[in-house]
Every structure is written in C-alpha cells, then in structure tokens.
Design an enzyme around this catalytic site. Sequence first.
Site, short mmCIF file in Angstrom:
data_model
loop_
_atom_site.label_atom_id
_atom_site.label_comp_id
_atom_site.label_asym_id
_atom_site.label_seq_id
_atom_site.Cartn_x
_atom_site.Cartn_y
_atom_site.Cartn_z
N HIS A 131 42.98 28.48 46.50
CA HIS A 131 41.97 28.94 46.19
C HIS A 131 41.00 28.49 45.34
O HIS A 131 42.10 28.57 44.15
CB HIS A 131 42.03 30.85 45.76
CG HIS A 131 43.06 31.41 47.01
ND1 HIS A 131 42.70 32.38 46.90
CD2 HIS A 131 43.10 31.03 48.76
CE1 HIS A 131 43.32 32.57 48.53
NE2 HIS A 131 43.42 31.64 49.72
N TYR A 140 37.65 41.15 45.39
CA TYR A 140 37.85 42.66 44.67
C TYR A 140 36.79 43.19 44.42
O TYR A 140 35.76 42.58 43.91
CB TYR A 140 37.67 41.95 42.91
CG TYR A 140 39.67 41.07 42.99
CD1 TYR A 140 40.40 41.41 41.95
CD2 TYR A 140 39.73 39.41 43.11
CE1 TYR A 140 41.41 41.28 41.83
CE2 TYR A 140 40.89 39.07 42.92
CZ TYR A 140 42.12 39.65 42.50
OH TYR A 140 42.93 39.40 42.12
N PRO A 172 49.06 44.98 38.13
CA PRO A 172 48.29 43.46 38.86
C PRO A 172 46.68 42.64 39.06
O PRO A 172 46.74 42.03 39.74
CB PRO A 172 48.60 44.36 39.96
CG PRO A 172 48.97 45.39 40.53
CD PRO A 172 48.56 45.85 38.72
N LYS A 213 48.45 38.51 36.22
CA LYS A 213 49.31 37.80 35.75
C LYS A 213 50.36 37.70 35.41
O LYS A 213 51.20 37.00 34.63
CB LYS A 213 48.46 38.31 34.23
CG LYS A 213 47.60 37.35 34.51
CD LYS A 213 47.06 36.53 33.61
CE LYS A 213 45.85 35.80 33.55
NZ LYS A 213 45.73 34.95 35.12
N TYR A 257 41.95 33.78 34.84
CA TYR A 257 41.89 33.79 35.58
C TYR A 257 43.30 32.53 36.55
O TYR A 257 44.18 33.08 37.00
CB TYR A 257 41.12 34.43 36.91
CG TYR A 257 41.77 34.78 38.06
CD1 TYR A 257 41.93 36.07 38.62
CD2 TYR A 257 42.79 34.10 39.36
CE1 TYR A 257 41.92 36.81 40.25
CE2 TYR A 257 42.84 34.70 40.29
CZ TYR A 257 42.65 36.54 41.07
OH TYR A 257 42.95 36.42 41.90
#
Length: 399
Positions: free
Chosen positions: A78, A206, A297, A301, A389
């Site tokens: 991704h 998200y 979550p 991480k 991220y």
Amino acid sequence: MAQRRVINTQVAIMGAGPAGLMLSHLLAKQGIESTVIEVRSHKEISETVRAGILEHGSVNLLVDSGVSDRVLRDGDRHDGIELRFNGESHRIDFQDLVGESVWLYPQTDVFLDLAARRQADGGDVRYSVTDTTIHDLEGQPKVWFTDADGVEWELQADFIAGADGSRSHSRFQIPEARRKWYFHEYPFAWFGILAEAPRSSEELIYANSENGFALISQRTETVQRMYFQCDPDEDVNNWSEDRIWDAFRSRVNGNGFELKEGPVIDKTVLKFRSFVHAPMRHGKLFLAGDAAHTVPPTGAKGLNLALHDVKVLFEGFDSFYKTGNTVLLDAYSDRALDRVWKAQQFSYWMTSMLHTPVDGDDFARARQLGELNSVVSSRHGRAFLAEAYTGWPGANQAG
C-alpha cells in the site's frame, strides 16, 4: 518427584509469537543458542486472527534476514491511505511524501513464516508448555517448565527475553519497586467484522464522522475486514447484519462512494488501551513486544514495535557475545522506549483525531474537523503522518 531435566542455552526466550521467534532467528544467524518456550500450541497461535500492517522496515527485516519473502509475493503493498471526513476522501500518498510504503500482511502469516524458518533451521521451540516459573534474575537465570509430554525441565541461560505477550508472566518478575506502569484507557472500542465481499478500496480508509469512526481494510479479493467505533461493553449478539451495515453506511458512504457489502462471517469487539512498562529490563531479564507495551490499533504499530524491540535486543546480545561488552544491552531499555513513546504518541493522536469523542460537545467536534483539515491541507502535516505510519528512520533493517 522426578528430578528436572536440564537444558543449557545462552538466551531463554519466553513466548513463540513473532517477537520471540524473530529474536531466536536473528540469534541463530550469529551462532547464539536460544530455547523458546510457549504456553499456547502452534495451532492456537496460527488461528489467532490479528491485523497486519507492516512498516517497510519490518518487511525488510523479514526478507533480508532470510525468514521469508512471502510477504512480497502474497502481501499487498500500500502506497497510501485515505482519511475520510465530511463525506470526502483525502489521500495520504506515502510514496510522494516520504518515499516509502507499507504492506498488508496478517500477523498470522508473519508467525507462520517465522515458525517454519525456525523449524527448518532446527530451532529449539517448545509449544504447549505449562507450570512456567522464572528464577534468579540477578544471578544464574533459570526457567522451570513442564513440556507437552509432561516432562519437567530446568532451562539454564545467560539471559531471559520476555516476549510473552500482553498477558506476560515475565513482566511480573520485575519487583514492583523497580518498575513503573503507564496506562491509558479509551472510552470506546472497535466492532470488527469479516465479510464475504469484494474490496471497497485498494487502500485502507480511516473514516471520521459525527456517527463515529470506521476503518475499511482488506483481507483477500473476496473476504474483507472492517471496524467501526462502539462502546467497549457492546454485545455482538445484539447486532444483525442489517444493523451492522447501517452503521458502516452512516460513517463511510457519501459523495458517490458506497461500501461493497456481503454476508458477515465473523464479528467481535476489540477493546484497546495504551500501556508501557518501564524500564524494559531488570537484571538478566529483558522485555520485548506486548509484554512491555500495547498501543491502540489505530496507528498500526503493535507488531512493528515488537519487531523493532527484538532487533535492538538482538544487537545487544550480538555485541555481548562477540566482545563481552554490555554497553548495548545496558542501553536496550532506553533505545527501545524512545521508539515506544513515539508510537504511543502517534497512536493516541490518530485515535483521538479520528474517533468521535464520547459525550463531546459541538466545540469538540468542530475542533476535530479543524485538526483533520490542518493535516490534509498541509504537505508538512501529511508528511508527518506518512513518516510515522510507514515507520520512522532507523527502523528494523536486517543485520
């Protein structure tokens, strides 16, 4: 009572999840002996469903250390994520912003790759042990346990690595006067489902909405994993398929975007919290992974932190056995905690920015939207999110 049989090793590893097995693998590559013991069976671990977003450094560690390159073949790369709010999507382009990517690759597969590698290399990994106790951490460390066949053992080692997960037995061996626990409880949880449906998106979404948070993720071409914000005490049995999909639609659909729906084949409530155990070392015991810290979550991480811990710990063991020098071992806790607290901050920030505040007022909602707008409208804001991220510099490169 029969006398305990004795095993002599250099590093005793508590826990055969990804953290423990990766540490054992890295040690073996340098000729350092380890024995891994695990209270769960191989089957139980392999059937425990966990999410899996791997930072680029974690992927490099798996591939470059010789565990497996299956993540590159079977995982999904991704190059970004979408932040969705006010019914509109805003892509965070990792490649453009920081030149990195992440891989969607379930933690179960990471375990299977590591377990297969340790077996192929003749590693000493013992599943389904019971009656585990740890002794003499400031002298000659020992671990007593009973194996799956009922045989009692004494494992004698130079050091013990506690990588035995969030229900760690190891962490309780550190005297209360010599440890500090940091907790943060969140007033919400995730309602997670597996659904037989095509992918709604090629990358993670998200979604922030006035009805609550939702995360749209993927599993395979035909089975998808998704989550929405719920009360921690929610009962999954109270949720029909229609009610579940109504909740997702109210948080994600809009402006031409619609989720692809299908039969729900699994549903669960995932509670989460932030936790840090400091220091991550006492005497000859070193904690790693969920035994020392857990994160919500939202920031993806948890597994990446565990792999970073064992990489840093391995460097300390490797230096000690090559030179007799304890400098890196002595620095382990501080080095690991530096990244742990970065991850805690990032996970807390993502969680608070994306979830609807419980009992929040109009100001809280408007402020949250202002924060999201600040991130997506600024290249520096997007780059901060992308770097955190995908993994900060100095991540898990194979040694």
